[in-house]
Design a protein around this motif. Structure first.
Motif, PDB file in Angstrom:
ATOM      1  N   TYR A 126      -7.463  22.939 -22.331  1.00  0.00           N
ATOM      2  CA  TYR A 126      -7.382  22.208 -21.066  1.00  0.00           C
ATOM      3  C   TYR A 126      -6.337  21.093 -21.144  1.00  0.00           C
ATOM      4  CZ  TYR A 126     -11.510  24.517 -19.256  1.00  0.00           C
ATOM      5  OH  TYR A 126     -12.393  25.456 -18.789  1.00  0.00           O
ATOM      6  N   VAL A 127      -5.623  20.912 -20.040  1.00  0.00           N
ATOM      7  CA  VAL A 127      -4.626  19.849 -19.928  1.00  0.00           C
ATOM      8  C   VAL A 127      -5.164  18.825 -18.931  1.00  0.00           C
ATOM      9  CG1 VAL A 127      -2.259  19.286 -19.300  1.00  0.00           C
ATOM     10  CG2 VAL A 127      -2.777  21.495 -20.359  1.00  0.00           C
ATOM     11  N   ALA A 128      -5.134  17.556 -19.319  1.00  0.00           N
ATOM     12  CA  ALA A 128      -5.590  16.471 -18.439  1.00  0.00           C
ATOM     13  C   ALA A 128      -4.417  15.995 -17.592  1.00  0.00           C
ATOM     14  CB  ALA A 128      -6.151  15.324 -19.259  1.00  0.00           C
ATOM     15  N   PHE A 129      -4.496  16.238 -16.285  1.00  0.00           N
ATOM     16  CA  PHE A 129      -3.479  15.783 -15.338  1.00  0.00           C
ATOM     17  C   PHE A 129      -3.961  14.490 -14.677  1.00  0.00           C
ATOM     18  CE2 PHE A 129      -2.102  20.146 -15.742  1.00  0.00           C
ATOM     19  CZ  PHE A 129      -0.733  20.068 -15.573  1.00  0.00           C
ATOM     20  N   SER A 130      -3.091  13.871 -13.919  1.00  0.00           N
ATOM     21  CA  SER A 130      -3.449  12.625 -13.228  1.00  0.00           C
ATOM     22  C   SER A 130      -4.623  12.863 -12.284  1.00  0.00           C
ATOM     23  CB  SER A 130      -2.255  12.086 -12.449  1.00  0.00           C
ATOM     24  OG  SER A 130      -2.022  12.886 -11.305  1.00  0.00           O
ATOM     25  N   ASN A 131      -5.292  11.778 -11.932  1.00  0.00           N
ATOM     26  CA  ASN A 131      -6.440  11.877 -11.029  1.00  0.00           C
ATOM     27  C   ASN A 131      -6.043  11.675  -9.570  1.00  0.00           C
ATOM     28  OD1 ASN A 131      -5.922   9.148 -11.086  1.00  0.00           O
ATOM     29  ND2 ASN A 131      -8.021   8.530 -11.477  1.00  0.00           N
ATOM     30  N   VAL A 132      -4.777  11.836  -9.263  1.00  0.00           N
ATOM     31  CA  VAL A 132      -4.278  11.661  -7.894  1.00  0.00           C
ATOM     32  C   VAL A 132      -4.730  12.835  -7.036  1.00  0.00           C
ATOM     33  CG1 VAL A 132      -2.218  11.510  -6.453  1.00  0.00           C
ATOM     34  CG2 VAL A 132      -2.279  10.338  -8.656  1.00  0.00           C
TER      35      VAL A 132
ATOM     36  N   ARG B 249       0.843  -1.204   0.000  1.00  0.00           N
ATOM     37  CA  ARG B 249       0.000   0.000   0.000  1.00  0.00           C
ATOM     38  C   ARG B 249       0.875   1.249   0.000  1.00  0.00           C
ATOM     39  NH1 ARG B 249      -4.005   1.477   4.954  1.00  0.00           N
ATOM     40  NH2 ARG B 249      -4.819   3.436   4.159  1.00  0.00           N
ATOM     41  N   LEU B 250       1.940   1.237   0.804  1.00  0.00           N
ATOM     42  CA  LEU B 250       2.856   2.383   0.842  1.00  0.00           C
ATOM     43  C   LEU B 250       3.543   2.579  -0.501  1.00  0.00           C
ATOM     44  CD1 LEU B 250       4.398   2.001   4.404  1.00  0.00           C
ATOM     45  CD2 LEU B 250       3.121   3.975   3.556  1.00  0.00           C
ATOM     46  N   ASN B 251       3.888   1.484  -1.183  1.00  0.00           N
ATOM     47  CA  ASN B 251       4.501   1.597  -2.505  1.00  0.00           C
ATOM     48  C   ASN B 251       3.533   2.228  -3.508  1.00  0.00           C
ATOM     49  OD1 ASN B 251       6.989   0.555  -1.801  1.00  0.00           O
ATOM     50  ND2 ASN B 251       6.434  -1.536  -2.331  1.00  0.00           N
ATOM     51  N   ALA B 252       2.266   1.847  -3.438  1.00  0.00           N
ATOM     52  CA  ALA B 252       1.257   2.428  -4.335  1.00  0.00           C
ATOM     53  C   ALA B 252       1.088   3.916  -4.050  1.00  0.00           C
ATOM     54  CB  ALA B 252      -0.082   1.704  -4.180  1.00  0.00           C
ATOM     55  N   VAL B 253       1.077   4.282  -2.773  1.00  0.00           N
ATOM     56  CA  VAL B 253       0.949   5.691  -2.400  1.00  0.00           C
ATOM     57  C   VAL B 253       2.156   6.478  -2.910  1.00  0.00           C
ATOM     58  CG1 VAL B 253       0.975   7.299  -0.449  1.00  0.00           C
ATOM     59  CG2 VAL B 253      -0.554   5.332  -0.412  1.00  0.00           C
ATOM     60  N   ALA B 254       3.352   5.914  -2.757  1.00  0.00           N
ATOM     61  CA  ALA B 254       4.564   6.594  -3.233  1.00  0.00           C
ATOM     62  C   ALA B 254       4.507   6.811  -4.742  1.00  0.00           C
ATOM     63  CB  ALA B 254       5.801   5.781  -2.857  1.00  0.00           C
ATOM     64  N   SER B 255       4.040   5.806  -5.475  1.00  0.00           N
ATOM     65  CA  SER B 255       3.902   5.934  -6.925  1.00  0.00           C
ATOM     66  C   SER B 255       2.880   7.012  -7.273  1.00  0.00           C
ATOM     67  CB  SER B 255       3.482   4.588  -7.516  1.00  0.00           C
ATOM     68  OG  SER B 255       3.293   4.693  -8.896  1.00  0.00           O
ATOM     69  N   ASN B 256       1.774   7.014  -6.546  1.00  0.00           N
ATOM     70  CA  ASN B 256       0.736   8.024  -6.794  1.00  0.00           C
ATOM     71  C   ASN B 256       1.254   9.429  -6.526  1.00  0.00           C
ATOM     72  OD1 ASN B 256      -1.042   6.003  -7.486  1.00  0.00           O
ATOM     73  ND2 ASN B 256      -2.102   5.998  -5.528  1.00  0.00           N
ATOM     74  N   MET B 257       1.963   9.594  -5.422  1.00  0.00           N
ATOM     75  CA  MET B 257       2.487  10.922  -5.073  1.00  0.00           C
ATOM     76  C   MET B 257       3.526  11.386  -6.095  1.00  0.00           C
ATOM     77  SD  MET B 257       0.940  12.015  -2.368  1.00  0.00           S
ATOM     78  CE  MET B 257       1.979  13.211  -1.580  1.00  0.00           C
ATOM     79  N   ALA B 258       4.356  10.466  -6.552  1.00  0.00           N
ATOM     80  CA  ALA B 258       5.387  10.825  -7.528  1.00  0.00           C
ATOM     81  C   ALA B 258       4.772  11.255  -8.858  1.00  0.00           C
ATOM     82  CB  ALA B 258       6.329   9.648  -7.743  1.00  0.00           C
ATOM     83  N   ASN B 259       3.592  10.763  -9.165  1.00  0.00           N
ATOM     84  CA  ASN B 259       2.944  11.061 -10.444  1.00  0.00           C
ATOM     85  C   ASN B 259       1.764  12.016 -10.311  1.00  0.00           C
ATOM     86  OD1 ASN B 259       4.328   9.316 -12.518  1.00  0.00           O
ATOM     87  ND2 ASN B 259       3.898   7.822 -10.917  1.00  0.00           N
ATOM     88  N   ALA B 260       1.666  12.698  -9.191  1.00  0.00           N
ATOM     89  CA  ALA B 260       0.510  13.568  -8.941  1.00  0.00           C
ATOM     90  C   ALA B 260       0.369  14.665  -9.987  1.00  0.00           C
ATOM     91  CB  ALA B 260       0.603  14.176  -7.553  1.00  0.00           C
ATOM     92  N   ASP B 261       1.469  15.179 -10.509  1.00  0.00           N
ATOM     93  CA  ASP B 261       1.403  16.253 -11.499  1.00  0.00           C
ATOM     94  C   ASP B 261       1.768  15.780 -12.900  1.00  0.00           C
ATOM     95  OD1 ASP B 261       0.523  18.261  -9.762  1.00  0.00           O
ATOM     96  OD2 ASP B 261       2.556  18.649  -9.066  1.00  0.00           O
TER      97      ASP B 261
END
Length: 138
Positions: free
Chosen positions: A92-98, A20-32
Motif C-alpha cells: 500500500y502507498v500512503a497518498f495525501s489526505n486531500v 483560504r483560496l491559497n490553502a485550497v490551491a496548495s491542497n489541490m496541487a498536492n492531492a496526489d
C-alpha cells in the motif's frame, strides 16, 4: 455602523478568503503527493477564521481574520500498488489526505465569498459617490 466600516469589514473578509483560496490551491496541487517536505504524506491545510471587532468603541461591526492554518486530521489515502517504490510491506502507498471534491467545493465557496465582498465594496463606493453628488447639487 458607518459606511466607512463597510470597507474595513469587506477588506478583512477578502483577505481571509484570499488565504483560504491559497490553502485550497496548495491542497489541490498536492492531492496526489506521496511525500511532502517532512517525509510524510502531504496533509490538507484548513484555514481557521475568527470574528474580530472593527471600528471604534461602541461599534458593533465585526470583521474576520485568520487565526491559524491547521492540518487536517483525516487519515492518509491508502492505495494498493505493490510496484510503487513508496509502497509499504503490504503493497500500500500512503497518498495525501486531500479530498478533491471537498477542495473544489471550498474553492467555489471562497471564490464566491470574495466576489460578494468585492460587490459590497463597490456598492458602498457608489453610495458614497452618489452622496457627494447630492451634496454638490444642494
Amino acid at each position: 455602523m458607518s459606511l466607512f466600516n463597510v470597507f474595513q469589514v469587506s477588506a478583512s473578509a477578502m483577505s481571509a478568503q484570499s488565504m483560504r483560496l491559497n490553502a485550497v490551491a496548495s491542497n489541490m496541487a498536492n492531492a496526489d503527493s506521496v511525500v511532502s517536505a517532512d517525509g510524510r504524506p502531504y496533509r490538507a491545510k484548513q484555514v481557521v477564521f475568527e470574528a474580530t471587532p472593527m471600528g471604534g468603541a461602541g461599534e458593533l461591526s465585526k470583521g474576520v481574520r485568520v487565526t491559524q492554518v491547521v492540518e487536517s486530521a483525516a487519515p492518509a489515502r491508502m492505495v494498493y500498488d505493490p510496484k510503487n517504490p513508496a509502497a509499504d510491506e503490504k503493497g500500500y502507498v500512503a497518498f495525501s489526505n486531500v479530498n478533491v471534491v471537498e477542495e473544489m467545493t471550498n474553492m467555489i465557496s471562497a471564490s464566491r465569498a470574495y466576489q460578494t465582498n468585492v460587490e459590497v465594496m463597490n456598492t458602498a463606493k457608489s453610495l458614497l459617490l452618489r452622496t457627494l453628488q447630492i451634496g454638490q447639487q444642494g
